[in-house]
Enzyme design. Structure first.
Site, mmCIF file in Angstrom:
data_model
loop_
_atom_site.group_PDB
_atom_site.id
_atom_site.type_symbol
_atom_site.label_atom_id
_atom_site.label_comp_id
_atom_site.label_asym_id
_atom_site.label_seq_id
_atom_site.Cartn_x
_atom_site.Cartn_y
_atom_site.Cartn_z
ATOM 1 N N LYS A 158 0.827 -1.213 0.000
ATOM 2 C CA LYS A 158 0.000 0.000 0.000
ATOM 3 C C LYS A 158 0.857 1.256 0.000
ATOM 4 C CE LYS A 158 -4.507 -1.442 1.475
ATOM 5 N NZ LYS A 158 -5.653 -1.241 2.348
ATOM 6 N N LYS A 161 -3.997 -10.956 -6.893
ATOM 7 C CA LYS A 161 -5.240 -11.135 -6.140
ATOM 8 C C LYS A 161 -6.361 -10.254 -6.730
ATOM 9 C CE LYS A 161 -5.789 -8.579 -2.299
ATOM 10 N NZ LYS A 161 -5.924 -8.054 -0.946
ATOM 11 N N LYS A 196 -10.606 -4.802 -5.179
ATOM 12 C CA LYS A 196 -11.575 -3.761 -5.545
ATOM 13 C C LYS A 196 -10.879 -2.487 -6.002
ATOM 14 C CE LYS A 196 -12.164 -3.497 -0.609
ATOM 15 N NZ LYS A 196 -13.083 -3.949 0.417
HETATM 16 P P1 TYM Z 1 -10.585 -6.232 3.406
HETATM 17 O O1 TYM Z 1 -11.674 -5.251 3.601
HETATM 18 O O2 TYM Z 1 -9.494 -5.906 2.440
HETATM 19 O O3 TYM Z 1 -11.184 -7.621 2.944
HETATM 20 C C1 TYM Z 1 -12.240 -8.249 3.650
HETATM 21 C C2 TYM Z 1 -12.057 -9.753 3.612
HETATM 22 O O4 TYM Z 1 -12.008 -10.222 2.261
HETATM 23 C C3 TYM Z 1 -10.849 -11.046 2.082
HETATM 24 N N1 TYM Z 1 -10.381 -10.894 0.702
HETATM 25 C C4 TYM Z 1 -10.201 -11.908 -0.153
HETATM 26 N N2 TYM Z 1 -10.362 -13.216 -0.007
HETATM 27 C C5 TYM Z 1 -10.104 -13.999 -1.084
HETATM 28 N N3 TYM Z 1 -9.686 -13.514 -2.284
HETATM 29 C C6 TYM Z 1 -9.491 -12.198 -2.478
HETATM 30 N N4 TYM Z 1 -9.105 -11.735 -3.649
HETATM 31 C C7 TYM Z 1 -9.761 -11.318 -1.373
HETATM 32 N N5 TYM Z 1 -9.693 -9.974 -1.207
HETATM 33 C C8 TYM Z 1 -10.074 -9.722 0.074
HETATM 34 C C9 TYM Z 1 -9.841 -10.519 3.095
HETATM 35 O O5 TYM Z 1 -8.874 -11.483 3.400
HETATM 36 C C10 TYM Z 1 -10.737 -10.186 4.277
HETATM 37 O O6 TYM Z 1 -10.974 -11.330 5.052
HETATM 38 N N6 TYM Z 1 -7.815 -5.525 7.461
HETATM 39 C C11 TYM Z 1 -8.993 -6.176 6.949
HETATM 40 C C12 TYM Z 1 -10.265 -5.757 7.664
HETATM 41 C C13 TYM Z 1 -10.209 -5.920 9.139
HETATM 42 C C14 TYM Z 1 -10.268 -7.163 9.844
HETATM 43 C C15 TYM Z 1 -10.211 -6.806 11.225
HETATM 44 C C16 TYM Z 1 -10.388 -8.489 9.439
HETATM 45 C C17 TYM Z 1 -10.094 -4.935 10.038
HETATM 46 N N7 TYM Z 1 -10.107 -5.472 11.325
HETATM 47 C C18 TYM Z 1 -10.233 -7.807 12.201
HETATM 48 C C19 TYM Z 1 -10.428 -9.474 10.428
HETATM 49 C C20 TYM Z 1 -10.362 -9.120 11.787
HETATM 50 C C21 TYM Z 1 -9.144 -5.795 5.502
HETATM 51 O O7 TYM Z 1 -8.687 -4.787 5.042
HETATM 52 O O8 TYM Z 1 -9.950 -6.645 4.799
#
Ligand code: TYM
Length: 338
Positions: free
Chosen positions: A119, A201, A204
């Site tokens: 990032k 990956k 979005k």
């Molecule tokens: P975020 O918002 O980027 O993504 C949310 C969830 O989607 C999963 N994910 C994917 N899984 C499979 N293939 C992909 N291409 C893909 N892109 C995203 C992510 O692994 C995630 O599970 N930091 C986290 C949000 C967060 C969080 C937390 C998660 C904040 N606090 C506490 C768990 C526990 C994030 O940015 O996810």
């Protein structure tokens, strides 16, 4: 002798950022599991909006995205009666514990986070301290609820490992305080890849909108994106080294239909990639259709959404305050007398 019944359901916590589009990757890697785990576990879910401001947001869009994400997650099947579902910024304990955990997290540990490296390369004009300390906030989210399991996609594994290290460090500096959580990463769908460059990956934030499918994409767009998915010059639908595009499509189809790789290979024996891509697109469309219909109802009902996220925040505050108080007491802060 009486045996004490100490059995409790395991606790699950997870969150997603409301940063605009929610993709099929988010859905298959995380959300779909959140829904199915609700019966078996005590689940708590959040929209991690504090995390989202590590990248600059336009206020009106940010508000709209947050509300839309809330409605969409309800439409995916979060049952707020069973699983408190809240907006992170409504529950003050998260920012408070995050500060404390920053003081128990090493600079070097944060520097090793691949998401930070990615990032900060992508947003080179805004490498803010929040982007750097983001994993301590994520650790706070999880540890406040004494979560046993955290359902996430594979890209969050490193953050979960750091969370475990922080919890163990705190527990051994004082006394057992935090449950040390495990990541719950699905066998299929943990890493859904870009439809345009299957070595990356699905994300979005990809500039090419053909690279990802959004849960709210129109059926015709979903079909078009799958039909245009980048594959290889072979034509045999089977998993193999180097066939990243086809491997990805098989993974998606398997998650959606519940079919094994062998069943999928048999189904498309003698057929070409074109038929397969169409079948994957149609399966995804049919799977998302009821979610899209429910979303259209929820998003119109702002009062209902407000009631759900308010109740969710109240429940989350009650649970997380217990952990925060315990932590502060152990560190030596003077307890509040009001
Ligand atoms: P975020 O918002 O980027 O993504 C949310 C969830 O989607 C999963 N994910 C994917 N899984 C499979 N293939 C992909 N291409 C893909 N892109 C995203 C992510 O692994 C995630 O599970 N930091 C986290 C949000 C967060 C969080 C937390 C998660 C904040 N606090 C506490 C768990 C526990 C994030 O940015 O996810």
């Amino acid at each position: 002798m009486e045996t004490e019944n100490t059995e409790r359901k395991k606790v699950i916590f997870s969150a997603i950022q409301p940063s605009g589009t929610i993709t099929l990757g988010n859905y298959l890697g995380a959300l779909k599991n959140w829904i199915t785990l609700q019966d078996e576990y005590d689940c708590i879910f959040a929209l991690a909006d504090l995390h989202t401001i590590t990248v600059r947001q336009t206020p009106a869009d940010f508000r709209r995205h947050t509300l839309e994400a809330y409605a969409l997650l309800l439409a995916c099947g979060i049952d707020p009666e069973k699983s408190p579902f809240f907006i992170q910024s409504h529950v003050n304990t998260h920012a408070q514990l995050a500060w404390i955990l920053n003081c128990y997290t090493q600079f070097g540990e944060l520097q090793r986070m691949t998401q930070f490296k990615d990032k900060s390369a992508k947003h080179a004009d805004n490498v803010n301290a929040g982007l750097f300390t983001y994993p301590s906030l994520m650790a706070a989210d999880i540890l406040l609820y004494q979560a046993d399991l955290v359902p996430v996609g594979a890209d969050q594994k490193q953050h979960l490992e750091l969370t475990r290290n922080i919890a163990e460090r705190f527990n051994s500096a004082y006394s057992p305080t935090f449950t040390v959580p495990d990541a719950y990463i699905p066998k299929q769908g943990a890493r859904v890849m870009s439809l345009q460059d299957p070595s990356k990956k699905m994300s979005k934030s990809d500039e090419n909108t053909n690279a990802y499918v959004a849960v709210l994409d129109k059926p015709e767009d979903i079909l078009r994106k799958f039909k245009r998915a980048v594959t290889d010059s072979d034509s045999h639908v089977c998993r193999a080294e180097g066939k990243d595009g086809i491997n990805n499509l098989i993974g998606i189809y398997s998650c959606i239909t519940g079919k094994t790789d062998e069943q999928i290979e048999a189904e498309f024996e003698g057929k070409g990639y074109g038929d397969f891509k169409t079948a994957v697109g149609e399966a995804v469309i049919e799977h998302l259709r009821p979610i899209q219909e429910r979303y259209a109802d929820y998003i119109k009902n702002k009062d209902f959404l407000e009631k759900c996220y308010t109740e969710g925040a109240q429940k989350a505050l009650a649970i997380s305050t217990r952990t925060l108080n315990k932590v502060m007491k152990k560190i030596g802060f003077i307890p509040k007398a009001f």
